[in-house]
Design an enzyme around this catalytic site. Structure first.
Site, PDB file in Angstrom:
ATOM      1  N   ARG A 163       0.840  -1.350   0.007  1.00  0.00           N
ATOM      2  CA  ARG A 163       0.030  -0.059   0.090  1.00  0.00           C
ATOM      3  C   ARG A 163       0.632   1.417   0.097  1.00  0.00           C
ATOM      4  NH1 ARG A 163      -4.837  -1.235   4.207  1.00  0.00           N
ATOM      5  NH2 ARG A 163      -5.979  -2.807   3.195  1.00  0.00           N
ATOM      6  N   ILE A 164       2.086   1.339   0.934  1.00  0.00           N
ATOM      7  CA  ILE A 164       2.640   2.552   0.906  1.00  0.00           C
ATOM      8  C   ILE A 164       3.533   2.604  -0.309  1.00  0.00           C
ATOM      9  CG2 ILE A 164       4.590   3.627   2.196  1.00  0.00           C
ATOM     10  CD1 ILE A 164       3.336   2.530   4.687  1.00  0.00           C
ATOM     11  N   ASP A 183       9.279  -6.939  -6.069  1.00  0.00           N
ATOM     12  CA  ASP A 183       8.080  -7.419  -5.103  1.00  0.00           C
ATOM     13  C   ASP A 183       7.728  -8.616  -5.801  1.00  0.00           C
ATOM     14  OD1 ASP A 183       5.877  -8.017  -3.706  1.00  0.00           O
ATOM     15  OD2 ASP A 183       5.381  -5.914  -3.253  1.00  0.00           O
ATOM     16  N   ALA A 243      10.535   2.502   5.953  1.00  0.00           N
ATOM     17  CA  ALA A 243       9.785   1.406   6.395  1.00  0.00           C
ATOM     18  C   ALA A 243       9.999   0.808   7.712  1.00  0.00           C
ATOM     19  CB  ALA A 243      10.112   0.173   5.542  1.00  0.00           C
ATOM     20  N   ARG A 244      11.248  -0.122   7.853  1.00  0.00           N
ATOM     21  CA  ARG A 244      11.673  -0.662   9.214  1.00  0.00           C
ATOM     22  C   ARG A 244      12.976  -0.525   9.460  1.00  0.00           C
ATOM     23  NH1 ARG A 244       7.064  -0.272   9.690  1.00  0.00           N
ATOM     24  NH2 ARG A 244       5.439  -1.696  10.459  1.00  0.00           N
ATOM     25  N   ASP A 268      14.444   7.462   8.323  1.00  0.00           N
ATOM     26  CA  ASP A 268      13.549   7.695   9.302  1.00  0.00           C
ATOM     27  C   ASP A 268      13.509   6.440  10.355  1.00  0.00           C
ATOM     28  OD1 ASP A 268      11.490   9.204  10.367  1.00  0.00           O
ATOM     29  OD2 ASP A 268      10.227   7.440   9.740  1.00  0.00           O
ATOM     30  N   GLU A 273      15.943   1.290  18.431  1.00  0.00           N
ATOM     31  CA  GLU A 273      15.177   2.735  18.547  1.00  0.00           C
ATOM     32  C   GLU A 273      14.918   2.798  20.003  1.00  0.00           C
ATOM     33  OE1 GLU A 273      12.279   3.506  15.725  1.00  0.00           O
ATOM     34  OE2 GLU A 273      13.428   3.492  13.960  1.00  0.00           O
ATOM     35  N   HIS A 291      11.903   8.544  13.220  1.00  0.00           N
ATOM     36  CA  HIS A 291      10.930   8.119  13.012  1.00  0.00           C
ATOM     37  C   HIS A 291       9.378   8.680  12.933  1.00  0.00           C
ATOM     38  CE1 HIS A 291       9.446   3.577  13.373  1.00  0.00           C
ATOM     39  NE2 HIS A 291       8.738   4.038  12.813  1.00  0.00           N
ATOM     40  N   LEU A 292       9.452   9.777  12.008  1.00  0.00           N
ATOM     41  CA  LEU A 292       8.269  10.690  11.917  1.00  0.00           C
ATOM     42  C   LEU A 292       7.371  10.031  10.992  1.00  0.00           C
ATOM     43  CD1 LEU A 292      10.318  13.997  12.106  1.00  0.00           C
ATOM     44  CD2 LEU A 292       9.256  12.827  14.030  1.00  0.00           C
ATOM     45  N   GLY A 293       7.521   8.903  10.219  1.00  0.00           N
ATOM     46  CA  GLY A 293       6.748   8.377   9.167  1.00  0.00           C
ATOM     47  C   GLY A 293       5.277   8.663   9.450  1.00  0.00           C
TER      48      GLY A 293
END
Length: 541
Positions: A163-164, A183, A243-244, A268, A273, A291-293
């Protein structure tokens, strides 16, 4: 075993109590309205949380409140836990399911924010925005030092077109870029619909001017962009990760930038963390955010309103679209034990296939089909996509994920079952015409899960956390080779079965092992036995 979505409690005498353990948007609180008694507590303070749970019918949390077995034990009236966000790391979903407590989240609340933050970091990285900002505020006018690059006519590689990833692609298209993506779980036709061409990982690495990561964090994706991969890229490439943390190897990225093999990066997320100290922070070519996503007012408001709606539905006993651990509707007691089995079959199927199927059949045979078994199809689909996409997969969104990826899904039922009282099969046709199948059943009074067939080979093996399957030409000595290699790598075999279609024909080794098989051991086994195929399956959470 999945339980009913709600405990068998009687109607509410007083207003249901909704315990809000962390900050919730005003819009979310307003949705709860006058129908509930809303109480507040500090979820991070266990001494305050645990007694407050005694009368709670619903609990709303964000990320600071740990909803574990201990907390659930203090909440005898609890029907639903709602996480106002996407992840569920702080909620013990298994313990909640055993307690008959529904768990919901807000899976789409931050996808627009995350996509927009990705675009912001791409542009900031391309044009050295934060570096120029810091220099000018420090009294230095450095136009030539911070000369950037345009996006126009550049190639952007998107790792993960969920989705993102799709939202990012749509937002990048007007910049005049060429969009390619890696993908393996998306059909090329679906990618083409949004103007993206699917390619292999190596081609993406070699051709991209920008690489943006939108993959789930799994054992297969951790370190996916490591030292080897960063030796394949253009020296002008810029890498973005919203993402991660951990998907991009931060040490390898630091070395690549220092050595001039990568032009820059924008991150990000980080492997650990909060992250306030990293060698990457020393590099002027690196843009970082904490981590402002998902950190927008709109995302927080959407999260609040989504979970508030889910709480209202759950406490009213209605279908809940964002439930992650139950279907949200009644399931026959005879069918319930098959849900975790069907989900595992889906995960094993995905691991064996290594790509998305064009067609997927979920076949249910035996006396179980006297009941409504449509939920078994949903459970299998949930398993198929659990290790594929970023967002939490639920019984509700799993069919949508299949549709988005162009997968035709059908439930097939029959009361006839030759070998087993009941059996569930996940069968898929891949893009090249190959068929992958995996079947399972529940055995004995204790309803033990067993895999009973893989790609036409009969087996009887329990689907433990770590599995492996190898196909080869039947001949003497193969079992010894496999055992020796695993022993040399310190991997203990819990069980091993060999199945063959005929003497000297094709054979399958199915293994359960105590720990994951390392890459090196897999390569040695594949070459040592001349395997036609070899796959690891990780069913750990």
């Amino acid at each position: 075993m999945s339980e009913q979505p709600h405990k068998p409690k009687g109607p509410f005498v007083n207003k249901p109590v909704v315990l809000v353990a962390e900050e919730l948007s005003e819009a979310g609180l307003a949705l709860l309205g006058a129908d509930f008694e809303v109480r507040h507590t500090d979820g991070a303070d266990r001494s305050a949380l645990l007694p407050a749970l005694a009368e709670a019918d619903a609990l709303i949390v964000r990320s600071a409140t740990q909803v574990d077995a201990e907390a659930l034990a203090h909440a005898p009236r609890l029907r639903v836990v709602a996480r106002a966000g996407v992840g569920l790391d702080n909620v013990d979903v298994e313990a909640a399911t055993k307690a008959g407590v529904m768990v919901v989240n807000a899976p789409t609340s931050n996808i627009v924010s995350a996509a927009e933050h990705t675009i912001a970091l791409i542009l900031a990285c391309a044009r050295n925005v934060p570096q120029g900002h810091a220099a000018l505020k420090g009294g230095e006018w450095k136009r030539s030092k911070y000369t950037g690059v345009e996006l126009d006519q550049k190639t952007v590689g998107i790792l993960g077109l969920g989705r993102i990833g799709q939202l990012v692609a749509q937002r990048l298209a007007p910049f005049g870029v060429e969009l390619i993506a890696y993908d393996p779980y998306l059909q090329p036709a679906r990618a083409a619909q949004i103007g993206v061409r699917l390619v292999g990982l190596e081609e993406l690495l070699q051709r991209s001017d920008f690489i943006t990561v939108h993959l789930p964090k799994t054992k297969e994706t951790i370190g996916l962009i490591g030292d080897r991969e960063l030796h394949m890229v253009k020296p002008t490439v810029r890498i973005i990760n919203v993402a991660r943390g951990g998907i991009v190897d931060e040490n390898a990225l630091y070395a690549a930038i220092k050595e001039g093999r990568v032009a820059g990066a924008a991150l990000d997320v980080f492997a650990k963390e909060p992250c306030t100290d990293s060698p990457l922070f020393e590099l002027d070519q690196v843009v970082v955010t904490p981590h402002l996503g998902a950190s927008t007012h709109e995302a927080q408001e959407k999260a609040g309103t989504q979970v508030a709606r889910s709480v209202k539905l759950a406490l009213a006993g209605e279908f809940v679209p964002d439930a992650v651990n139950v279907q949200g509707g009644p399931v026959a007691d005879y069918v319930k034990p098959g849900l975790p089995l069907a989900e595992k079959l889906g995960r094993v199927f995905t691991a064996l296939a290594g790509e998305v199927a064009t067609r997927l059949d979920v076949e249910v045979r035996g006396e179980i089909v006297q009941h409504d078994v449509r939920v078994l199809e949903l459970a299998a689909l949930k398993g198929v996509f659990t290790d594929v996409v970023e967002e939490a997969v639920t019984y509700v969104n799993a069919p949508l994920l299949a549709k988005d990826r162009g997968v035709v899904v059908e439930l097939v039922t029959s009361e006839e079952s030759a070998d087993w009282r009941n059996v569930v099969t996940v069968r898929g046709v891949l893009a090249d015409g190959r068929t992958v199948t995996v079947s399972g059943t529940l055995s004995g009074p204790r309803q033990i899960q067993k895999l009973v067939n893989v790609n036409g080979f009969d087996i009887e093996i329990e689907p433990t956390e770590h599995l492996a399957f190898f196909t080869y030409v039947d001949r003497p000595g193969i079992v010894g080779i496999v055992g020796q290699i695993l022993g040399e790598h310190g991997v203990n075999i819990a069980s091993m079965q060999v199945s063959r279609n005929e003497k000297g024909g094709k054979a399958l080794i199915a293994l359960t092992v105590d720990t994951a098989i390392p890459d090196e051991a897999m390569e040695q086994i594949l070459s040592g036995i001349g395997a036609e195929t070899g796959r690891r399956v990780d069913l750990s959470e």
